[in-house]
Every structure is written in structure tokens, then in C-alpha cells.
Design a protein around this motif. Structure first.
Motif, short mmCIF file in Angstrom:
data_model
loop_
_atom_site.label_atom_id
_atom_site.label_comp_id
_atom_site.label_asym_id
_atom_site.label_seq_id
_atom_site.Cartn_x
_atom_site.Cartn_y
_atom_site.Cartn_z
N GLY A 31 68.92 -7.54 72.56
CA GLY A 31 68.47 -8.09 71.28
C GLY A 31 69.37 -9.14 70.67
N THR A 32 70.39 -9.60 71.42
CA THR A 32 71.26 -10.67 70.92
C THR A 32 71.37 -11.77 71.99
OG1 THR A 32 73.35 -9.79 71.81
CG2 THR A 32 72.64 -9.00 69.64
N ASP A 33 71.92 -12.91 71.57
CA ASP A 33 72.19 -13.97 72.54
C ASP A 33 73.69 -14.24 72.56
OD1 ASP A 33 72.81 -15.80 70.41
OD2 ASP A 33 70.69 -16.31 70.21
N LEU A 34 74.10 -15.28 73.27
CA LEU A 34 75.54 -15.51 73.50
C LEU A 34 76.32 -15.81 72.23
CD1 LEU A 34 75.88 -18.81 73.35
CD2 LEU A 34 75.19 -18.72 75.75
N ARG A 35 75.63 -16.06 71.12
CA ARG A 35 76.34 -16.27 69.86
C ARG A 35 77.02 -14.99 69.36
NH1 ARG A 35 71.55 -18.90 66.43
NH2 ARG A 35 70.40 -17.39 67.74
N MET A 129 63.40 8.37 75.62
CA MET A 129 63.71 7.60 74.43
C MET A 129 63.37 6.13 74.63
SD MET A 129 67.45 6.78 72.79
CE MET A 129 67.67 5.33 73.83
N TRP A 130 63.73 5.61 75.79
CA TRP A 130 63.46 4.20 76.06
C TRP A 130 61.97 3.93 76.23
CZ3 TRP A 130 66.92 0.90 74.73
CH2 TRP A 130 68.27 1.27 74.74
N GLN A 131 61.26 4.86 76.84
CA GLN A 131 59.81 4.68 76.97
C GLN A 131 59.14 4.68 75.60
OE1 GLN A 131 58.46 3.68 79.81
NE2 GLN A 131 60.58 3.79 80.55
N ASP A 132 59.62 5.52 74.71
CA ASP A 132 59.09 5.52 73.34
C ASP A 132 59.37 4.20 72.65
OD1 ASP A 132 58.21 8.10 73.69
OD2 ASP A 132 59.85 9.05 72.56
N ARG A 133 60.57 3.66 72.86
CA ARG A 133 60.91 2.37 72.24
C ARG A 133 60.05 1.24 72.81
NH1 ARG A 133 67.06 0.32 71.41
NH2 ARG A 133 67.14 2.41 70.50
N ILE A 134 59.85 1.28 74.12
CA ILE A 134 59.00 0.25 74.74
C ILE A 134 57.59 0.32 74.18
CG2 ILE A 134 57.88 -0.37 76.92
CD1 ILE A 134 60.57 0.41 78.30
N ALA A 144 59.34 -3.85 63.88
CA ALA A 144 59.22 -2.45 63.48
C ALA A 144 60.48 -1.64 63.78
CB ALA A 144 58.02 -1.82 64.18
N LEU A 145 61.30 -2.14 64.71
CA LEU A 145 62.53 -1.44 65.09
C LEU A 145 63.76 -1.97 64.36
CD1 LEU A 145 62.06 -1.64 68.97
CD2 LEU A 145 61.31 0.21 67.47
N MET A 150 69.56 -2.05 62.80
CA MET A 150 70.67 -2.57 62.01
C MET A 150 71.59 -1.44 61.54
SD MET A 150 70.36 -5.87 62.08
CE MET A 150 69.61 -5.70 63.71
N GLU A 151 71.02 -0.27 61.26
CA GLU A 151 71.84 0.87 60.85
C GLU A 151 72.75 1.34 61.98
OE1 GLU A 151 69.83 4.09 59.03
OE2 GLU A 151 68.76 2.83 57.58
N ARG A 152 72.26 1.25 63.23
CA ARG A 152 73.10 1.63 64.37
C ARG A 152 74.11 0.55 64.70
NH1 ARG A 152 67.96 3.10 66.33
NH2 ARG A 152 67.91 1.30 67.73
#
Length: 262
Positions: A31-35, A129-134, A144-145, A150-152
Motif C-alpha cells: 500500500g505504499t510506494d518508494l516515497r 485473514m488475507w482472503q477476507d481482506r482480499i 474501506a480498509l 492507519m491505526e495499525r
């Protein structure tokens, strides 16, 4: 902007520092890039060849349809470093970037002489957990996520700052297929056995407020490698290079000096 054509995919990368210096490679999180590393690279000593890149499905790199495997993400990195003639690098990986780091070190010790495993583990979460997130991402989008993520990712004081907006926007603007593809790669990865066979310098870095890869999980992974070191950054979450860049750079620089990379 630099684009590397690896045949089946084109990856965006950036180089800073001394092109003839000792190489250090940074791989960022889901969820991030090289920045992600912007605040840290400028605090590192002169004389390093600093390489950052966007993994497939993220940033300005290509986003082929998923799911992706961890083997594919490792192979992308391997081919990029071969194209850039990188040997004997210190590889700094955060979260999924740390998983890529472990896989690459197992496969290509000529490319990797030391690891910094930041806010990562040999296995992160459970496949369910990952399947639920997908499924949630496909149905409702990354937006939606975002708040729960951000809290984590960040401590409460950081979440109350204006800078949070930029990181939330970075996450939700990643391609959905790339995000889902990398979730699948994490879901299918368990590196406990291969990582336990590594024999190279390792520094683990954790954030005391990390809700994704808590400090004990990071420590458990780096302890698989004999002689590893561990550094806890207090009052920081999953991305301590953002919240505490000075301490992060100091820990990293100390490790580079200990192993005589600078």
C-alpha cells in the motif's frame, strides 16, 4: 524517473547517492510506494549507492492482473538488481518488503550481504485473514480498509497530524489489483524454515505501536538467524521510518558501520 524493462514487467526505481558507492536497497510495504523512504535516505552517510523501487502493482510500476506469488516478487527484485549490476547489497525491507528481502537472501547471496528486516516477519497473519481482506477490497475498494490500516500503521499522535492525509491518500490510490495481488503473496508465504538457514548479518527493527507486525513477531523472525541484532523504536507504529526517521537512520547507519559497509 527510471523504468527498468524486465521483460514481463516494467518496474519504476530511483537511485540516489554515489553511483559507485556500496549499494543499499530499500523495499517498501503493502500500500505504499518508494516515497516511504524519503525521510531516511537523506539522513544516511555519504558514499552509499541508494536504490529504491516500486514492486509490481504499486507506485509507478506495471500492475498486471493478480494474484501474485512471493516467488514472483522476489524474482522481479532479483532481475532488477541484475540489470543494475548490484552485488553485495544491504537490503532493507519493510513488511512485505522484508519478506521479499528474506526470499532474495535465500536465493541470491551474491546480491545480498546483509539484511535489515523492518516491521516484518517470516509469516504475517493467517491465510483466512488475507482472503477476507482480499474479498473486502474487491467488494468495497481500498478506501474501506484505510482507517483501520492507519491505526495499525501509525501512533495516535501521528494520526492526529495533517501528514496522515498524505499516507492515507497514498494507500487508497494504489491500484486495487496490485494491492490484492500482493495480499495473496503475503497469504501464501511462510519463510520460517528458509530464513532459519540464513547465515548473514541481520538487523531487526520494530515499532512499539505496530499493530500489523508487533515487536515480538519481528524479534521472533530475526532470532532465527544467529548473531542477529534487534532495535525497538518507541512511539512508532508499522512505518517507523516515517514517524521516527532520525532514530531509524541512526540505527541503520550503526548497522552499516558494524558490518563495514561504509
Amino acid at each position: 524517473m527510471n523504468i527498468s524493462d524486465l521483460g514481463d514487467i516494467k518496474l519504476h526505481y530511483r537511485e540516489d547517492g554515489d553511483p559507485n558507492g556500496a549499494p543499499i536497497v530499500f523495499a517498501n510495504s503493502l500500500g505504499t510506494d518508494l516515497r516511504l523512504w524519503d525521510k531516511v535516505v537523506h539522513l544516511l552517510p555519504a558514499g552509499l549507492r541508494i536504490i529504491r523501487y516500486d514492486k509490481r502493482g504499486h507506485g509507478l510500476s506495471d500492475c498486471p492482473p493478480g494474484p501474485y506469488s512471493m516467488g514472483t516478487l522476489v524474482r522481479d527484485t532479483e532481475k532488477l538488481l541484475d540489470q543494475l549490476n548490484v552485488k553485495g547489497a544491504v537490503f532493507v525491507g519493510l513488511s512485505i518488503g522484508g519478506m521479499i528481502a528474506q526470499g532474495l537472501a535465500v536465493k541470491r547471496l551474491d546480491q545480498v550481504r546483509a539484511l535489515v528486516l523492518s516491521n516484518t516477519a517470516a509469516k504475517i497473519g493467517q491465510p483466512e485473514m488475507w482472503q477476507d481482506r482480499i474479498a473486502a477490497t474487491r467488494q468495497n475498494g481500498i478506501e474501506a480498509l484505510a482507517d483501520a490500516t492507519m491505526e495499525r500503521w501509525f501512533s495516535r499522535p501521528f494520526r492526529e497530524s495533517n501528514e496522515l492525509t498524505a499516507w492515507r491518500n497514498m494507500m487508497v490510490r494504489q491500484p486495487i489489483e496490485g494491492y490484492i495481488g500482493c495480499c495473496a503473496a503475503i497469504s501464501g508465504t511462510d519463510f520460517y524454515t528458509p530464513t532459519s538457514g540464513l547465515r548473514l548479518p541481520v538487523l531487526g527493527i520494530a515499532g512499539s505501536e505496530d499493530g500489523s507486525t508487533p515487536p515480538d513477531l519481528v524479534r521472533e523472525t530475526v532470532d532465527l538467524v544467529p548473531g542477529s541484532k534487534f532495535h525497538l523504536i518507541r512511539k512508532a507504529g508499522h512505518l517507523p521510518c516515517v514517524e521516527r526517521p532520525e532514530e531509524y537512520a541512526t540505527a541503520l547507519t550503526g548497522f552499516l558501520r558494524d558490518i563495514r559497509h561504509i
